[in-house]
Motif scaffolding. Sequence first.
Motif, mmCIF file in Angstrom:
data_model
loop_
_atom_site.group_PDB
_atom_site.id
_atom_site.type_symbol
_atom_site.label_atom_id
_atom_site.label_comp_id
_atom_site.label_asym_id
_atom_site.label_seq_id
_atom_site.Cartn_x
_atom_site.Cartn_y
_atom_site.Cartn_z
ATOM 1 N N LYS A 2 38.183 99.933 -22.180
ATOM 2 C CA LYS A 2 39.174 99.550 -22.902
ATOM 3 C C LYS A 2 39.022 98.199 -23.329
ATOM 4 O O LYS A 2 39.405 97.701 -24.783
ATOM 5 C CB LYS A 2 40.632 99.864 -22.212
ATOM 6 N N LEU A 3 38.500 97.222 -22.477
ATOM 7 C CA LEU A 3 38.363 95.745 -22.892
ATOM 8 C C LEU A 3 37.226 95.774 -23.969
ATOM 9 O O LEU A 3 37.455 95.348 -25.047
ATOM 10 C CB LEU A 3 37.899 95.011 -21.708
ATOM 11 N N PHE A 4 36.171 96.388 -23.637
ATOM 12 C CA PHE A 4 34.958 96.561 -24.625
ATOM 13 C C PHE A 4 35.528 96.991 -26.246
ATOM 14 O O PHE A 4 35.273 96.475 -27.081
ATOM 15 C CB PHE A 4 34.031 97.359 -24.261
ATOM 16 N N THR A 5 36.382 97.860 -26.068
ATOM 17 C CA THR A 5 36.878 98.768 -27.409
ATOM 18 C C THR A 5 37.860 97.495 -28.128
ATOM 19 O O THR A 5 37.732 97.371 -29.269
ATOM 20 C CB THR A 5 37.743 99.860 -27.174
ATOM 21 N N LEU A 6 38.806 96.923 -27.368
ATOM 22 C CA LEU A 6 39.548 95.994 -27.790
ATOM 23 C C LEU A 6 38.764 94.741 -28.139
ATOM 24 O O LEU A 6 39.028 94.358 -29.525
ATOM 25 C CB LEU A 6 40.460 95.534 -26.625
ATOM 26 N N LEU A 7 37.856 94.229 -27.595
ATOM 27 C CA LEU A 7 36.891 93.143 -28.013
ATOM 28 C C LEU A 7 36.055 93.517 -29.279
ATOM 29 O O LEU A 7 35.789 92.728 -30.310
ATOM 30 C CB LEU A 7 36.094 92.655 -27.019
ATOM 31 N N ARG A 8 35.747 94.649 -29.402
ATOM 32 C CA ARG A 8 34.927 95.165 -30.629
ATOM 33 C C ARG A 8 35.896 95.299 -31.676
ATOM 34 O O ARG A 8 35.711 94.699 -32.997
ATOM 35 C CB ARG A 8 34.523 96.622 -30.485
ATOM 36 N N LYS A 9 37.209 95.724 -31.531
ATOM 37 C CA LYS A 9 38.072 95.502 -32.803
ATOM 38 C C LYS A 9 38.567 93.962 -33.248
ATOM 39 O O LYS A 9 38.507 93.641 -34.354
ATOM 40 C CB LYS A 9 39.561 96.228 -32.452
ATOM 41 N N SER A 151 39.025 82.258 -36.103
ATOM 42 C CA SER A 151 38.446 83.510 -36.197
ATOM 43 C C SER A 151 36.829 83.386 -36.022
ATOM 44 O O SER A 151 36.103 84.172 -35.524
ATOM 45 C CB SER A 151 38.478 84.189 -37.906
ATOM 46 N N LEU A 152 36.285 82.291 -36.444
ATOM 47 C CA LEU A 152 34.713 81.909 -36.064
ATOM 48 C C LEU A 152 34.376 81.832 -34.819
ATOM 49 O O LEU A 152 33.521 82.277 -34.222
ATOM 50 C CB LEU A 152 34.473 80.733 -36.968
ATOM 51 N N ILE A 153 35.321 81.096 -34.316
ATOM 52 C CA ILE A 153 35.226 80.835 -32.639
ATOM 53 C C ILE A 153 35.308 82.316 -31.889
ATOM 54 O O ILE A 153 34.465 82.892 -31.102
ATOM 55 C CB ILE A 153 36.053 79.912 -31.990
ATOM 56 N N VAL A 154 36.291 83.066 -32.401
ATOM 57 C CA VAL A 154 36.724 84.303 -31.692
ATOM 58 C C VAL A 154 35.331 85.246 -32.036
ATOM 59 O O VAL A 154 34.893 86.042 -31.229
ATOM 60 C CB VAL A 154 37.973 84.925 -32.113
ATOM 61 N N PHE A 155 34.932 85.075 -33.259
ATOM 62 C CA PHE A 155 33.997 86.184 -33.814
ATOM 63 C C PHE A 155 32.480 85.756 -32.841
ATOM 64 O O PHE A 155 31.935 86.907 -32.466
ATOM 65 C CB PHE A 155 33.729 86.206 -35.174
ATOM 66 N N SER A 156 32.353 84.655 -32.661
ATOM 67 C CA SER A 156 31.057 84.194 -31.853
ATOM 68 C C SER A 156 31.340 84.765 -30.450
ATOM 69 O O SER A 156 30.532 85.330 -29.856
ATOM 70 C CB SER A 156 31.039 82.583 -31.908
ATOM 71 N N LEU A 157 32.299 84.299 -29.685
ATOM 72 C CA LEU A 157 32.525 84.711 -28.381
ATOM 73 C C LEU A 157 32.536 86.200 -28.072
ATOM 74 O O LEU A 157 31.864 86.675 -27.134
ATOM 75 C CB LEU A 157 33.533 84.083 -27.943
ATOM 76 N N THR A 158 33.219 86.911 -28.959
ATOM 77 C CA THR A 158 33.265 88.247 -28.709
ATOM 78 C C THR A 158 31.874 88.996 -29.027
ATOM 79 O O THR A 158 31.382 89.725 -28.641
ATOM 80 C CB THR A 158 34.531 89.051 -29.686
ATOM 81 N N GLY A 159 31.208 88.314 -30.040
ATOM 82 C CA GLY A 159 29.722 88.839 -30.329
ATOM 83 C C GLY A 159 28.803 88.915 -29.209
ATOM 84 O O GLY A 159 27.867 89.596 -29.039
ATOM 85 N N ILE A 160 28.968 87.424 -28.754
ATOM 86 C CA ILE A 160 27.922 87.224 -27.581
ATOM 87 C C ILE A 160 28.327 88.349 -26.338
ATOM 88 O O ILE A 160 27.697 89.036 -25.676
ATOM 89 C CB ILE A 160 28.094 85.751 -26.926
ATOM 90 N N TYR A 161 29.583 88.580 -26.141
ATOM 91 C CA TYR A 161 30.047 89.607 -25.261
ATOM 92 C C TYR A 161 29.465 91.081 -25.466
ATOM 93 O O TYR A 161 29.195 91.669 -24.706
ATOM 94 C CB TYR A 161 31.488 89.616 -25.105
#
Length: 195
Positions: A2-9, A151-161
């Motif tokens: 669920k966390l993975f799906t949420l972060l992907r979205k 959004s750029l910060i969130v995009f980077s962090l979620t991309g690394i995860y």
Amino acid sequence: MKLFTLLRKIHLYSSLVLLTFVIMYFVTGYPMIHHDWFANPDPVKSTRTEPLTYAGPMEPEAYSRHLQETFDLRGKRQPGKRMDDGGWRFRYVRPGTFHEAVVTAAGDSVRIFRREENARTTLVGFHRLHGYGGGWLYDIWVVLYDLASLSLIVFSLTGIYLWYRLTKRRLLGWVILGISYGYAGVTVLYLMYAP
């Protein structure tokens, strides 16, 4: 999962928020980096002197607003400056147009300088537009900038995860990530402390 799906979205939607402003940022940045590619005709300048009657408060903000409304000086108001002779200087900036209003020490007239920029300088003006104040349209622009930055910060962090979760062999990724962060850090330090 669920966390993975949420972060992907979150990763996906933050990239959609970024899209418009990243494109705008680089389009308006090209005239700064590659100024030889763009025509750069001289700006159109004009000066006029107008009689002035003002009986309102002498605070710079109120005085500046009065001048802006009376003489149609469009743009974001900059802080007023008291001159050595007792007069005032006010500036109004928007991408493509610059106004300067110089009020005499007696306060009975104002000299208005106007500069209309070319397309290249106007694009650079959009690139450098920042800071709240100046009216609702400027404030919306800055809110969108803030949203794009977040959004750029969130995009980077979620991309690394997401990369970490989806990849079993991570050595090359860590090396590339380390090089990119190292390069950015060294560049920032160099630009801050270089002679």
